[in-house]
Design a protein around this motif. Structure first.
Motif, PDB file in Angstrom:
ATOM      1  N   TRP A 148     -21.685  63.394 -57.715  1.00  0.00           N
ATOM      2  CA  TRP A 148     -20.599  64.192 -58.279  1.00  0.00           C
ATOM      3  C   TRP A 148     -20.245  63.669 -59.667  1.00  0.00           C
ATOM      4  N   LEU A 149     -19.593  64.528 -60.447  1.00  0.00           N
ATOM      5  CA  LEU A 149     -19.074  64.183 -61.766  1.00  0.00           C
ATOM      6  C   LEU A 149     -17.623  64.627 -61.824  1.00  0.00           C
ATOM      7  N   CYS A 150     -16.785  63.835 -62.434  1.00  0.00           N
ATOM      8  CA  CYS A 150     -15.380  64.199 -62.635  1.00  0.00           C
ATOM      9  C   CYS A 150     -15.062  63.956 -64.104  1.00  0.00           C
ATOM     10  N   ALA A 151     -14.671  64.997 -64.816  1.00  0.00           N
ATOM     11  CA  ALA A 151     -14.345  64.882 -66.239  1.00  0.00           C
ATOM     12  C   ALA A 151     -13.010  65.573 -66.496  1.00  0.00           C
ATOM     13  N   LYS A 152     -12.050  64.801 -66.963  1.00  0.00           N
ATOM     14  CA  LYS A 152     -10.713  65.340 -67.226  1.00  0.00           C
ATOM     15  C   LYS A 152     -10.282  64.952 -68.639  1.00  0.00           C
ATOM     16  N   LEU A 153      -9.842  65.952 -69.394  1.00  0.00           N
ATOM     17  CA  LEU A 153      -9.219  65.727 -70.701  1.00  0.00           C
ATOM     18  C   LEU A 153      -7.749  66.062 -70.523  1.00  0.00           C
ATOM     19  N   ASP A 154      -6.935  65.039 -70.391  1.00  0.00           N
ATOM     20  CA  ASP A 154      -5.557  65.213 -69.915  1.00  0.00           C
ATOM     21  C   ASP A 154      -5.613  65.948 -68.574  1.00  0.00           C
ATOM     22  N   ALA A 155      -5.072  67.160 -68.485  1.00  0.00           N
ATOM     23  CA  ALA A 155      -5.094  67.893 -67.211  1.00  0.00           C
ATOM     24  C   ALA A 155      -6.234  68.895 -67.131  1.00  0.00           C
ATOM     25  N   GLU A 156      -6.990  69.044 -68.222  1.00  0.00           N
ATOM     26  CA  GLU A 156      -8.072  70.033 -68.269  1.00  0.00           C
ATOM     27  C   GLU A 156      -9.363  69.452 -67.701  1.00  0.00           C
ATOM     28  N   THR A 157     -10.054  70.223 -66.873  1.00  0.00           N
ATOM     29  CA  THR A 157     -11.356  69.819 -66.339  1.00  0.00           C
ATOM     30  C   THR A 157     -12.448  70.257 -67.307  1.00  0.00           C
ATOM     31  N   ILE A 158     -13.316  69.327 -67.683  1.00  0.00           N
ATOM     32  CA  ILE A 158     -14.411  69.607 -68.619  1.00  0.00           C
ATOM     33  C   ILE A 158     -15.669  69.919 -67.813  1.00  0.00           C
ATOM     34  N   PRO A 159     -16.257  71.100 -67.988  1.00  0.00           N
ATOM     35  CA  PRO A 159     -17.402  71.512 -67.157  1.00  0.00           C
ATOM     36  C   PRO A 159     -18.728  70.914 -67.632  1.00  0.00           C
ATOM     37  N   VAL A 160     -18.912  69.635 -67.395  1.00  0.00           N
ATOM     38  CA  VAL A 160     -20.175  68.980 -67.756  1.00  0.00           C
ATOM     39  C   VAL A 160     -21.252  69.406 -66.769  1.00  0.00           C
ATOM     40  N   GLU A 161     -22.388  69.835 -67.272  1.00  0.00           N
ATOM     41  CA  GLU A 161     -23.497  70.239 -66.406  1.00  0.00           C
ATOM     42  C   GLU A 161     -24.633  69.245 -66.557  1.00  0.00           C
ATOM     43  N   LEU A 162     -25.125  68.766 -65.422  1.00  0.00           N
ATOM     44  CA  LEU A 162     -26.164  67.745 -65.450  1.00  0.00           C
ATOM     45  C   LEU A 162     -26.894  67.727 -64.117  1.00  0.00           C
ATOM     46  N   ALA A 163     -28.219  67.839 -64.173  1.00  0.00           N
ATOM     47  CA  ALA A 163     -29.075  67.679 -62.991  1.00  0.00           C
ATOM     48  C   ALA A 163     -28.588  68.522 -61.812  1.00  0.00           C
ATOM     49  N   GLY A 164     -28.213  69.767 -62.076  1.00  0.00           N
ATOM     50  CA  GLY A 164     -27.778  70.663 -61.009  1.00  0.00           C
ATOM     51  C   GLY A 164     -26.343  70.480 -60.579  1.00  0.00           C
ATOM     52  N   LEU A 165     -25.608  69.569 -61.221  1.00  0.00           N
ATOM     53  CA  LEU A 165     -24.200  69.337 -60.903  1.00  0.00           C
ATOM     54  C   LEU A 165     -23.317  69.865 -62.023  1.00  0.00           C
ATOM     55  N   THR A 166     -22.131  70.316 -61.660  1.00  0.00           N
ATOM     56  CA  THR A 166     -21.109  70.675 -62.639  1.00  0.00           C
ATOM     57  C   THR A 166     -19.871  69.856 -62.346  1.00  0.00           C
ATOM     58  N   ALA A 167     -19.376  69.184 -63.372  1.00  0.00           N
ATOM     59  CA  ALA A 167     -18.222  68.312 -63.173  1.00  0.00           C
ATOM     60  C   ALA A 167     -17.021  69.115 -62.691  1.00  0.00           C
ATOM     61  N   GLY A 168     -16.309  68.523 -61.758  1.00  0.00           N
ATOM     62  CA  GLY A 168     -15.082  69.134 -61.265  1.00  0.00           C
ATOM     63  C   GLY A 168     -13.890  68.243 -61.579  1.00  0.00           C
ATOM     64  N   GLY A 169     -12.767  68.584 -61.002  1.00  0.00           N
ATOM     65  CA  GLY A 169     -11.556  67.818 -61.232  1.00  0.00           C
ATOM     66  C   GLY A 169     -11.217  66.916 -60.060  1.00  0.00           C
TER      67      GLY A 169
END
Length: 489
Positions: A148-169
């Motif tokens: 899994w990937l988790c990417a947060k810019l303050d409260a916003e979730t950044i949709p990073v896509e990598l190796a079939g995964l999309t970052a969530g919150g």
């Protein structure tokens, strides 16, 4: 400025990968995010960085172009070289600067926030490990599968896509007590994980482990396993266990090696030990660890008794049947070479006797069970056979120094035997055409050469170049020059 959190969630990482990531994460932050991380959070299931004040835009970059003499003609008009450089940098020719005999363009830094998905994906790909793997067709290589990937810019979730995964919150709490957990903001990451049973800060895990170990009384860590244990647990809990009194009849170092090398335990006085658990019912976990250690000690006791029944002379008699290296004969052949080398190096009776017994423990069942005890087991069996203490000490020291800054043998016989062992390893490998190349050195020949140099320089062992042979002598002298930082004639 906004706060960024980026977490890479994995299957359980080995401690070595955690240490490698800890060294690389700051540089990856600087390279892809233009700033230092304010927090690094590394553990067995996650690698995370927190950037408290993320720059909105990368710094402007000043780029050098062609020399002025080819950028302008005789009448001062820009040439195609100047125009092409300006076009390539996305600036008008009139904004180019002249300095130091060249044209220069100031290129405005791109928006970091707008390009975060690509930057963070490159961040993950930038991590490299001594041992990595691929687990699907996505092409990503990593120490363990990324789940899994988790990417947060303050409260916003950044949709990073990598190796079939999309970052969530969301992240994941403790494997045994929690599941997916929403991370409301980047700044809430630590409190969110701690509420889910995970201590993400490795320094805090270490502090808690040491504090709990101190509470047990006098503990030790001769093999330095604490630096590994810190990265094996996310919610450390130190517990005590014990083993049967009968195992205290085993040599202490055998018991300690079974605890530390195999199980990552910490020896305590008497028949007790401490270990670090990652959860579970304390009584069940304690009983399980005691059962595992007693199994190891049972094996050690069995092999020790079988070795004692054979004796060191009986072990020596088995060496002709054990191959040292393909093409280099048996351990009995190696023993003959060591005896001859020690004599050539000026060794006396004790050093020669140590050379004769040096490899006897290669036939010992206890060494097969605990390879890291080679040398020490030979010394132990030699003492039981009534050999002089100087001989026994030399057997124990024969592999020193075993690291760049490791200790040297304390006895003269030990220094001579250690030098002979390294010389033989070098001569055999070079004779078989196995000289190190590039970063490859599967037989540790560079380490052997450096050890030999230290034995000569610091230990006072005189090593004639004729004993080495021309090719080995050149190789060793290269290491010696590096050690002294002066040419060797």
């Amino acid at each position: 400025m906004p706060t960024l959190l980026f977490e890479i969630g994995c299957e359980e990482l080995p401690a070595s990968a955690c240490r490698e990531a800890t060294l690389q994460l700051p540089e990856l932050c600087r390279r892809h995010l233009g700033t230092e991380p304010s927090g690094l959070y590394v553990g067995p299931r996650r690698l995370a960085v927190l950037v408290a004040e993320l720059l909105e835009r990368a710094p402007d970059e000043r780029r050098r172009g062609p020399a002025e003499r080819i950028a302008f003609d005789d009448e001062g008009r820009p040439t195609k070289a100047a125009e092409g450089f300006a076009r390539g940098q996305g600036v008008p020719v009139c904004e180019l600067e002249r300095s130091e005999g060249h044209l220069w363009a100031t290129v405005r830094g791109e928006s970091i926030v707008a390009t975060l998905p690509g930057r963070l994906a490159a961040f993950v790909r930038g991590l490299s490990f001594g041992k990595s793997m691929r687990w699907d067709d996505g092409g990503l290589r990593f120490s363990r599968p990324v789940r899994w990937l988790c990417a947060k810019l303050d409260a916003e979730t950044i949709p990073v896509e990598l190796a079939g995964l999309t970052a969530g919150g969301h992240t994941y709490g403790h494997r045994f007590t929690s599941g997916a957990v929403e991370v409301p903001t980047a700044r809430a990451y630590l409190e969110t994980l701690r509420a889910a049973g995970v201590e993400p800060d490795s320094a805090e895990r270490r502090r808690r482990i040491i504090e709990a170990l101190d509470a047990t009384g006098e503990w030790s860590d001769p093999a330095g396993v604490l630096r590994e244990v810190v990265h094996l647990v996310e919610s450390p809990r130190v517990q005590e266990g014990s083993y049967a009194e009968r195992f205290r009849e085993l040599p202490e170092r055998v018991v300690v090696t079974a605890m530390q090398s195999h199980q990552r335990y910490f020896p305590l006085p008497g028949n007790r030990f401490a270990f670090v658990a990652n959860g579970g019912d304390p009584e069940v976990v304690r009983a399980g660890n005691e059962r595992v250690l007693e199994g190891r000690l049972d094996d050690a006791a069995f092999t020790y008794e079988r070795d004692l029944a054979v004796g060191i002379d009986g072990l020596l008699a088995r060496l002709p049947a054990i191959t040292f290296v393909a093409g280099a004969g048996s351990y009995a052949d190696k023993t003959e070479r060591l005896v001859a080398l020690v004599s050539e190096l000026g060794g006396g009776e004790e050093a020669v006797q140590a050379a004769r017994l040096a490899k006897a423990d290669q036939a010992a069942e206890l060494v097969r069970e605990f390879p890291e005890l080679e040398g020490h087991v030979g010394a132990l069996y030699a003492r039981l056979a009534g050999q002089p203490e100087a001989v026994c000490a030399a057997l124990d020291e024969q592999y020193l120094p075993d690291a760049a800054g490791g200790p040297l043998p304390e006895t003269e016989a030990g220094r001579l035997l250690a030098a002979a062992d390294k010389i033989d390893a070098l001569r055999i490998a070079f004779g078989l055409g196995q000289r190190p190349s590039g970063s490859r050195d599967p037989h540790g020949l560079r380490r052997a050469a450096i050890g030999l140099c230290r034995l000569a320089w610091e230990g006072g062992v005189s090593v004639p170049t004729a004993v080495l042979g021309d090719e080995v002598a050149d190789f060793v002298e290269e290491r010696y020059e590096g050690l002294l930082d002066v040419p060797v004639e």
